[in-house]
Design an enzyme around this catalytic site. Structure first.
Site, short mmCIF file in Angstrom:
data_model
loop_
_atom_site.label_atom_id
_atom_site.label_comp_id
_atom_site.label_asym_id
_atom_site.label_seq_id
_atom_site.Cartn_x
_atom_site.Cartn_y
_atom_site.Cartn_z
CE LYS A 35 -0.33 -0.11 5.06
NZ LYS A 35 -1.19 -0.52 6.17
CE1 TYR A 265 10.97 31.87 4.59
CE2 TYR A 265 11.51 29.57 4.24
CZ TYR A 265 11.04 30.78 3.76
OH TYR A 265 10.67 30.89 2.45
#
Ligand SMILES: *Cc1c(COP(=O)(O)O)cnc(C)c1O
Length: 373
Positions: A35, A265
Protein backbone atom coordinates in the site's frame (compact mmCIF):
# COMPACT_ATOMS: atom_id res chain seq x y z
CA UNK A 1 21.81 14.45 -12.47
CA UNK A 2 18.97 14.62 -9.94
CA UNK A 3 18.49 17.20 -7.21
CA UNK A 4 16.94 14.70 -4.85
CA UNK A 5 16.38 10.99 -5.38
CA UNK A 6 15.98 7.63 -3.72
CA UNK A 7 17.79 4.45 -4.67
CA UNK A 8 15.70 1.36 -4.03
CA UNK A 9 17.34 -2.04 -3.89
CA UNK A 10 14.93 -4.57 -5.33
CA UNK A 11 17.15 -7.48 -4.34
CA UNK A 12 16.98 -6.27 -0.72
CA UNK A 13 13.18 -6.22 -0.95
CA UNK A 14 13.36 -9.82 -2.18
CA UNK A 15 15.68 -10.79 0.68
CA UNK A 16 13.41 -9.17 3.26
CA UNK A 17 10.39 -11.01 1.86
CA UNK A 18 12.31 -14.28 1.99
CA UNK A 19 13.40 -13.56 5.57
CA UNK A 20 9.75 -13.24 6.59
CA UNK A 21 8.89 -16.47 4.80
CA UNK A 22 11.74 -18.29 6.53
CA UNK A 23 10.54 -17.10 9.93
CA UNK A 24 6.89 -18.09 9.58
CA UNK A 25 7.51 -21.32 7.67
CA UNK A 26 5.78 -22.80 4.68
CA UNK A 27 2.42 -23.36 6.38
CA UNK A 28 1.81 -19.65 6.72
CA UNK A 29 1.01 -17.59 3.62
CA UNK A 30 2.96 -14.32 3.52
CA UNK A 31 1.08 -11.40 2.00
CA UNK A 32 3.50 -8.49 1.56
CA UNK A 33 1.78 -5.14 1.96
CA UNK A 34 2.45 -2.75 -0.93
CA UNK A 35 0.00 0.00 0.00
CA UNK A 36 0.91 3.67 -0.15
CA UNK A 37 3.04 3.09 -3.26
CA UNK A 38 4.92 0.36 -1.38
CA UNK A 39 5.72 2.77 1.44
CA UNK A 40 7.04 5.01 -1.36
CA UNK A 41 9.43 2.39 -2.71
CA UNK A 42 7.29 2.22 -5.87
CA UNK A 43 4.44 -0.28 -5.82
CA UNK A 44 4.70 -1.44 -9.43
CA UNK A 45 8.39 -2.28 -9.25
CA UNK A 46 8.14 -3.76 -5.75
CA UNK A 47 5.09 -5.85 -6.64
CA UNK A 48 6.80 -7.18 -9.76
CA UNK A 49 9.77 -8.35 -7.69
CA UNK A 50 7.54 -9.90 -5.04
CA UNK A 51 5.52 -11.70 -7.69
CA UNK A 52 8.77 -13.06 -9.10
CA UNK A 53 9.66 -14.32 -5.64
CA UNK A 54 6.39 -16.21 -5.54
CA UNK A 55 4.10 -13.91 -3.53
CA UNK A 56 0.56 -15.20 -4.14
CA UNK A 57 -1.09 -12.32 -2.32
CA UNK A 58 -0.39 -8.63 -1.90
CA UNK A 59 -2.10 -6.15 0.37
CA UNK A 60 -3.14 -2.66 -0.67
CA UNK A 61 -5.24 0.05 0.94
CA UNK A 62 -7.54 1.10 -1.81
CA UNK A 63 -9.15 0.07 -5.06
CA UNK A 64 -7.08 2.71 -6.85
CA UNK A 65 -3.84 1.17 -5.60
CA UNK A 66 -5.00 -2.27 -6.68
CA UNK A 67 -6.06 -1.14 -10.16
CA UNK A 68 -2.63 0.41 -10.68
CA UNK A 69 -1.06 -2.99 -9.98
CA UNK A 70 -3.47 -4.87 -12.22
CA UNK A 71 -2.70 -2.42 -15.03
CA UNK A 72 0.99 -3.10 -14.44
CA UNK A 73 0.33 -6.79 -15.04
CA UNK A 74 0.27 -8.06 -11.47
CA UNK A 75 -1.92 -11.15 -11.32
CA UNK A 76 -1.45 -12.07 -7.63
CA UNK A 77 -4.50 -11.99 -5.37
CA UNK A 78 -4.95 -8.44 -4.09
CA UNK A 79 -6.55 -7.77 -0.72
CA UNK A 80 -8.03 -4.27 -0.44
CA UNK A 81 -7.68 -3.53 3.27
CA UNK A 82 -8.77 0.03 3.95
CA UNK A 83 -12.36 -0.06 2.70
CA UNK A 84 -13.82 1.35 -0.49
CA UNK A 85 -16.30 3.95 -1.54
CA UNK A 86 -19.64 3.03 -3.13
CA UNK A 87 -18.33 4.27 -6.48
CA UNK A 88 -15.36 1.89 -6.27
CA UNK A 89 -17.38 -1.31 -5.85
CA UNK A 90 -17.70 -2.05 -9.54
CA UNK A 91 -13.92 -2.16 -9.91
CA UNK A 92 -13.67 -4.90 -7.27
CA UNK A 93 -15.30 -7.21 -9.79
CA UNK A 94 -13.83 -5.75 -12.91
CA UNK A 95 -10.27 -6.20 -11.62
CA UNK A 96 -10.78 -9.36 -9.53
CA UNK A 97 -9.91 -7.72 -6.23
CA UNK A 98 -10.62 -9.23 -2.84
CA UNK A 99 -12.14 -6.80 -0.37
CA UNK A 100 -11.76 -6.81 3.35
CA UNK A 101 -15.35 -6.19 4.44
CA UNK A 102 -16.00 -4.41 7.69
CA UNK A 103 -19.64 -4.85 8.56
CA UNK A 104 -22.53 -7.26 8.13
CA UNK A 105 -24.22 -4.75 5.80
CA UNK A 106 -21.05 -4.88 3.67
CA UNK A 107 -21.52 -8.64 3.32
CA UNK A 108 -25.13 -8.21 2.22
CA UNK A 109 -24.29 -5.61 -0.39
CA UNK A 110 -21.28 -7.57 -1.67
CA UNK A 111 -23.57 -10.60 -1.97
CA UNK A 112 -26.04 -8.51 -3.93
CA UNK A 113 -23.35 -7.36 -6.37
CA UNK A 114 -21.98 -10.88 -6.84
CA UNK A 115 -25.48 -12.23 -7.40
CA UNK A 116 -26.24 -9.59 -10.04
CA UNK A 117 -23.10 -10.61 -11.87
CA UNK A 118 -23.71 -14.33 -11.30
CA UNK A 119 -20.22 -14.89 -9.91
CA UNK A 120 -18.82 -16.25 -6.69
CA UNK A 121 -16.70 -13.62 -5.02
CA UNK A 122 -14.40 -14.25 -2.07
CA UNK A 123 -14.03 -11.72 0.72
CA UNK A 124 -12.24 -11.39 4.02
CA UNK A 125 -14.11 -10.12 7.03
CA UNK A 126 -12.37 -7.87 9.50
CA UNK A 127 -13.21 -8.23 13.16
CA UNK A 128 -12.73 -5.19 15.35
CA UNK A 129 -11.11 -7.00 18.25
CA UNK A 130 -10.20 -3.78 20.03
CA UNK A 131 -8.52 -1.45 17.55
CA UNK A 132 -11.71 0.58 17.38
CA UNK A 133 -11.35 1.54 13.76
CA UNK A 134 -12.62 -0.48 10.79
CA UNK A 135 -14.11 -3.93 11.45
CA UNK A 136 -17.28 -5.46 12.77
CA UNK A 137 -18.05 -5.65 16.46
CA UNK A 138 -21.03 -7.93 15.88
CA UNK A 139 -21.46 -11.14 17.88
CA UNK A 140 -20.56 -14.51 16.37
CA UNK A 141 -24.21 -15.53 15.94
CA UNK A 142 -24.94 -12.38 13.93
CA UNK A 143 -21.80 -12.85 11.85
CA UNK A 144 -22.79 -16.45 11.24
CA UNK A 145 -26.23 -15.41 10.02
CA UNK A 146 -24.79 -12.82 7.63
CA UNK A 147 -22.10 -15.16 6.28
CA UNK A 148 -24.53 -18.06 5.86
CA UNK A 149 -27.15 -16.03 4.05
CA UNK A 150 -24.66 -15.01 1.38
CA UNK A 151 -24.31 -17.55 -1.38
CA UNK A 152 -22.27 -15.78 -4.02
CA UNK A 153 -20.11 -13.84 -1.61
CA UNK A 154 -17.87 -16.33 0.11
CA UNK A 155 -15.98 -15.87 3.34
CA UNK A 156 -12.35 -16.69 2.61
CA UNK A 157 -10.62 -15.07 5.56
CA UNK A 158 -11.23 -13.68 9.00
CA UNK A 159 -8.83 -10.99 10.05
CA UNK A 160 -8.11 -8.43 12.72
CA UNK A 161 -5.47 -5.77 13.30
CA UNK A 162 -3.56 -4.89 16.47
CA UNK A 163 -3.42 -1.45 18.02
CA UNK A 164 -0.39 -1.95 20.28
CA UNK A 165 1.58 -4.85 18.85
CA UNK A 166 4.98 -3.48 19.90
CA UNK A 167 3.87 -2.66 23.41
CA UNK A 168 4.84 -5.44 25.81
CA UNK A 169 3.78 -3.40 28.82
CA UNK A 170 0.14 -3.18 27.80
CA UNK A 171 -2.07 -6.29 27.57
CA UNK A 172 -4.04 -4.93 24.62
CA UNK A 173 -2.63 -7.43 22.12
CA UNK A 174 -3.43 -10.43 24.35
CA UNK A 175 -6.94 -9.05 24.79
CA UNK A 176 -7.35 -8.60 21.06
CA UNK A 177 -6.13 -12.14 20.36
CA UNK A 178 -8.57 -13.52 22.95
CA UNK A 179 -11.44 -11.53 21.47
CA UNK A 180 -10.62 -12.64 17.93
CA UNK A 181 -10.31 -16.27 19.08
CA UNK A 182 -13.65 -16.20 20.82
CA UNK A 183 -15.28 -15.13 17.56
CA UNK A 184 -13.42 -17.59 15.34
CA UNK A 185 -13.99 -20.49 17.73
CA UNK A 186 -17.70 -19.75 18.01
CA UNK A 187 -17.97 -19.49 14.23
CA UNK A 188 -16.09 -22.73 13.88
CA UNK A 189 -18.66 -24.35 16.16
CA UNK A 190 -21.39 -23.09 13.82
CA UNK A 191 -19.69 -24.63 10.81
CA UNK A 192 -17.90 -21.54 9.45
CA UNK A 193 -14.37 -22.51 8.40
CA UNK A 194 -12.71 -19.74 6.40
CA UNK A 195 -9.52 -20.74 4.65
CA UNK A 196 -7.42 -17.99 6.23
CA UNK A 197 -7.17 -16.54 9.71
CA UNK A 198 -4.89 -13.53 10.02
CA UNK A 199 -3.90 -11.00 12.63
CA UNK A 200 -0.20 -10.21 12.26
CA UNK A 201 1.70 -7.41 10.59
CA UNK A 202 5.47 -6.86 10.92
CA UNK A 203 5.76 -6.53 14.68
CA UNK A 204 3.82 -9.66 15.63
CA UNK A 205 5.93 -11.62 13.14
CA UNK A 206 9.25 -10.14 14.18
CA UNK A 207 8.80 -10.66 17.93
CA UNK A 208 7.55 -14.20 17.51
CA UNK A 209 3.95 -13.78 18.57
CA UNK A 210 3.10 -17.08 16.94
CA UNK A 211 -0.39 -17.25 18.40
CA UNK A 212 -1.16 -14.30 16.13
CA UNK A 213 0.18 -15.73 12.91
CA UNK A 214 -2.81 -17.88 12.05
CA UNK A 215 -2.05 -19.21 8.59
CA UNK A 216 -1.54 -15.86 6.86
CA UNK A 217 0.55 -12.81 7.80
CA UNK A 218 0.61 -9.25 6.46
CA UNK A 219 4.10 -7.72 6.68
CA UNK A 220 4.62 -4.21 5.34
CA UNK A 221 7.39 -2.39 7.20
CA UNK A 222 9.60 -5.51 7.33
CA UNK A 223 9.50 -5.86 3.56
CA UNK A 224 11.14 -2.44 3.36
CA UNK A 225 13.68 -3.38 6.01
CA UNK A 226 12.23 -1.97 9.21
CA UNK A 227 10.96 -3.36 12.50
CA UNK A 228 9.83 -0.92 15.15
CA UNK A 229 11.48 -1.26 18.55
CA UNK A 230 9.37 -2.93 21.20
CA UNK A 231 8.27 -1.27 24.42
CA UNK A 232 8.82 -3.24 27.62
CA UNK A 233 10.18 -6.77 27.68
CA UNK A 234 9.66 -8.38 24.33
CA UNK A 235 10.81 -11.83 23.31
CA UNK A 236 13.96 -11.73 21.18
CA UNK A 237 13.51 -10.71 17.58
CA UNK A 238 13.29 -13.57 15.14
CA UNK A 239 13.45 -11.55 11.99
CA UNK A 240 16.40 -9.75 10.44
CA UNK A 241 15.80 -7.35 7.59
CA UNK A 242 17.67 -4.35 6.16
CA UNK A 243 16.47 -1.07 4.66
CA UNK A 244 16.00 -1.22 0.90
CA UNK A 245 16.01 2.52 0.29
CA UNK A 246 18.70 5.23 0.35
CA UNK A 247 17.71 8.86 0.00
CA UNK A 248 20.12 11.37 -1.49
CA UNK A 249 20.41 14.97 -2.51
CA UNK A 250 23.16 17.33 -3.62
CA UNK A 251 24.97 20.38 -2.37
CA UNK A 252 23.75 23.41 -4.30
CA UNK A 253 26.04 25.96 -2.75
CA UNK A 254 28.74 26.30 -0.13
CA UNK A 255 29.49 29.47 1.74
CA UNK A 256 31.24 30.91 4.73
CA UNK A 257 29.26 32.89 7.26
CA UNK A 258 30.60 35.04 10.09
CA UNK A 259 29.97 34.57 13.78
CA UNK A 260 26.47 35.78 14.61
CA UNK A 261 25.00 35.11 11.14
CA UNK A 262 21.39 34.00 11.20
CA UNK A 263 20.41 31.10 9.03
CA UNK A 264 17.05 30.58 7.38
CA UNK A 265 13.42 31.32 8.24
CA UNK A 266 12.85 32.85 11.63
CA UNK A 267 16.57 33.21 12.18
CA UNK A 268 16.24 29.91 13.95
CA UNK A 269 19.98 29.34 13.97
CA UNK A 270 22.68 31.87 14.81
CA UNK A 271 26.29 30.96 14.05
CA UNK A 272 28.24 30.74 17.34
CA UNK A 273 31.50 31.10 15.39
CA UNK A 274 32.55 31.60 11.78
CA UNK A 275 31.13 28.62 9.92
CA UNK A 276 30.99 27.01 6.52
CA UNK A 277 27.52 26.01 5.50
CA UNK A 278 26.07 24.06 2.59
CA UNK A 279 22.67 24.60 1.05
CA UNK A 280 21.06 21.30 0.02
CA UNK A 281 18.64 20.73 -2.87
CA UNK A 282 15.96 19.13 -0.69
CA UNK A 283 13.31 20.43 1.65
CA UNK A 284 9.96 19.57 3.09
CA UNK A 285 8.39 19.52 -0.38
CA UNK A 286 10.59 16.47 -0.97
CA UNK A 287 9.43 14.95 2.31
CA UNK A 288 12.25 15.98 4.63
CA UNK A 289 10.49 16.50 7.94
CA UNK A 290 10.09 20.11 8.93
CA UNK A 291 10.85 18.90 12.45
CA UNK A 292 14.48 18.32 11.43
CA UNK A 293 15.09 22.06 11.60
CA UNK A 294 18.10 22.62 13.92
CA UNK A 295 17.85 18.94 14.88
CA UNK A 296 18.51 16.47 12.11
CA UNK A 297 21.73 15.38 10.54
CA UNK A 298 22.85 14.17 7.15
CA UNK A 299 26.04 12.59 5.78
CA UNK A 300 28.53 14.41 3.55
CA UNK A 301 31.79 12.76 2.50
CA UNK A 302 31.22 10.08 5.12
CA UNK A 303 30.81 12.59 7.95
CA UNK A 304 27.74 13.61 9.90
CA UNK A 305 26.67 17.22 9.39
CA UNK A 306 23.99 18.91 11.47
CA UNK A 307 20.99 20.60 9.97
CA UNK A 308 21.09 24.25 10.98
CA UNK A 309 18.12 26.57 10.73
CA UNK A 310 14.68 25.63 9.49
CA UNK A 311 14.06 23.00 6.83
CA UNK A 312 12.38 25.04 4.13
CA UNK A 313 10.26 23.97 1.18
CA UNK A 314 13.04 23.31 -1.31
CA UNK A 315 16.22 23.92 0.62
CA UNK A 316 17.95 22.80 3.78
CA UNK A 317 21.07 24.26 5.35
CA UNK A 318 23.76 22.21 7.08
CA UNK A 319 27.00 22.86 8.91
CA UNK A 320 29.99 21.61 6.87
CA UNK A 321 32.70 23.47 8.76
CA UNK A 322 34.47 20.16 9.42
CA UNK A 323 34.14 18.80 5.87
CA UNK A 324 36.71 20.82 3.98
CA UNK A 325 36.38 19.09 0.63
CA UNK A 326 32.61 19.65 0.32
CA UNK A 327 31.62 21.56 -2.79
CA UNK A 328 28.63 22.30 -5.00
CA UNK A 329 27.32 19.19 -6.76
CA UNK A 330 28.48 16.76 -4.07
CA UNK A 331 26.16 13.94 -3.11
CA UNK A 332 24.62 14.10 0.35
CA UNK A 333 23.07 11.08 2.05
CA UNK A 334 19.81 11.80 3.84
CA UNK A 335 19.01 8.14 4.53
CA UNK A 336 21.58 5.44 4.04
CA UNK A 337 25.21 4.67 4.68
CA UNK A 338 28.57 6.15 3.79
CA UNK A 339 31.42 4.20 5.34
CA UNK A 340 30.83 4.03 9.08
CA UNK A 341 28.22 6.77 9.09
CA UNK A 342 24.61 5.75 8.60
CA UNK A 343 21.15 7.14 9.18
CA UNK A 344 18.00 5.09 8.85
CA UNK A 345 14.36 6.10 8.77
CA UNK A 346 13.86 5.30 12.44
CA UNK A 347 16.73 7.57 13.46
CA UNK A 348 15.64 10.39 11.18
CA UNK A 349 12.05 10.06 12.34
CA UNK A 350 13.13 10.21 15.96
CA UNK A 351 15.13 13.38 15.38
CA UNK A 352 12.08 14.94 13.78
CA UNK A 353 9.46 13.71 16.23
CA UNK A 354 7.85 11.39 13.68
CA UNK A 355 7.65 7.65 13.09
CA UNK A 356 9.54 5.72 10.43
CA UNK A 357 6.29 4.83 8.65
CA UNK A 358 5.23 8.44 8.16
CA UNK A 359 8.72 9.43 7.16
CA UNK A 360 8.93 6.84 4.36
CA UNK A 361 5.39 7.55 3.19
CA UNK A 362 6.22 11.25 3.17
CA UNK A 363 8.98 10.98 0.54
CA UNK A 364 7.26 13.03 -2.12
CA UNK A 365 6.48 12.41 -5.77
CA UNK A 366 9.04 15.05 -6.70
CA UNK A 367 11.84 12.77 -5.54
CA UNK A 368 13.17 10.70 -8.43
CA UNK A 369 13.27 6.97 -7.92
CA UNK A 370 16.19 4.94 -9.15
CA UNK A 371 16.23 1.14 -8.95
CA UNK A 372 19.45 -0.62 -8.16
CA UNK A 373 20.15 -4.28 -7.63
C1 LIG B 1 -0.52 -1.49 6.83
C2 LIG B 1 -1.11 -2.75 7.30
C3 LIG B 1 -0.31 -3.87 7.55
C4 LIG B 1 1.21 -3.81 7.45
O1 LIG B 1 1.70 -3.27 8.65
P1 LIG B 1 3.27 -3.15 8.95
O2 LIG B 1 3.35 -2.69 10.34
O3 LIG B 1 3.81 -2.17 7.99
O4 LIG B 1 3.84 -4.52 8.75
C5 LIG B 1 -0.93 -5.05 7.88
N1 LIG B 1 -2.27 -5.11 8.01
C6 LIG B 1 -3.08 -4.06 7.82
C7 LIG B 1 -4.54 -4.20 7.97
C8 LIG B 1 -2.51 -2.84 7.46
O5 LIG B 1 -3.30 -1.79 7.27
Amino acid sequence: MHRCWVEVSLSQIARNFQAVRDVVGSNVEVMPVVKADAYRHGSREVAAVLANCGAKWMGVSSVGEAVLLREAGITARLLVMADFLPSEREALFEYSLTPALHSLEDIASFEEMARERAVTAPYHLKIDSGMGRLGTRSAATEIHAAVASAVHAQLEGLMTHFASAADYISMQTEEQIAQFRSITTALHGMGVHPRYLHLASTIAIAYNRQEAWGNFVRPGHAIYGYISPARGESPPRLLNVSPALCWKTRVLAVKDVPKGAQIGYGGMFRAPKPMRIAVLAAGYADGLPHGMGNKGRVIVHGQFCNVIGAVSMDLTTIDITHVEQAKAGDVVTLLGKEGDASIDAQQMAKMAGEISYSLLCGISARVERVYVD
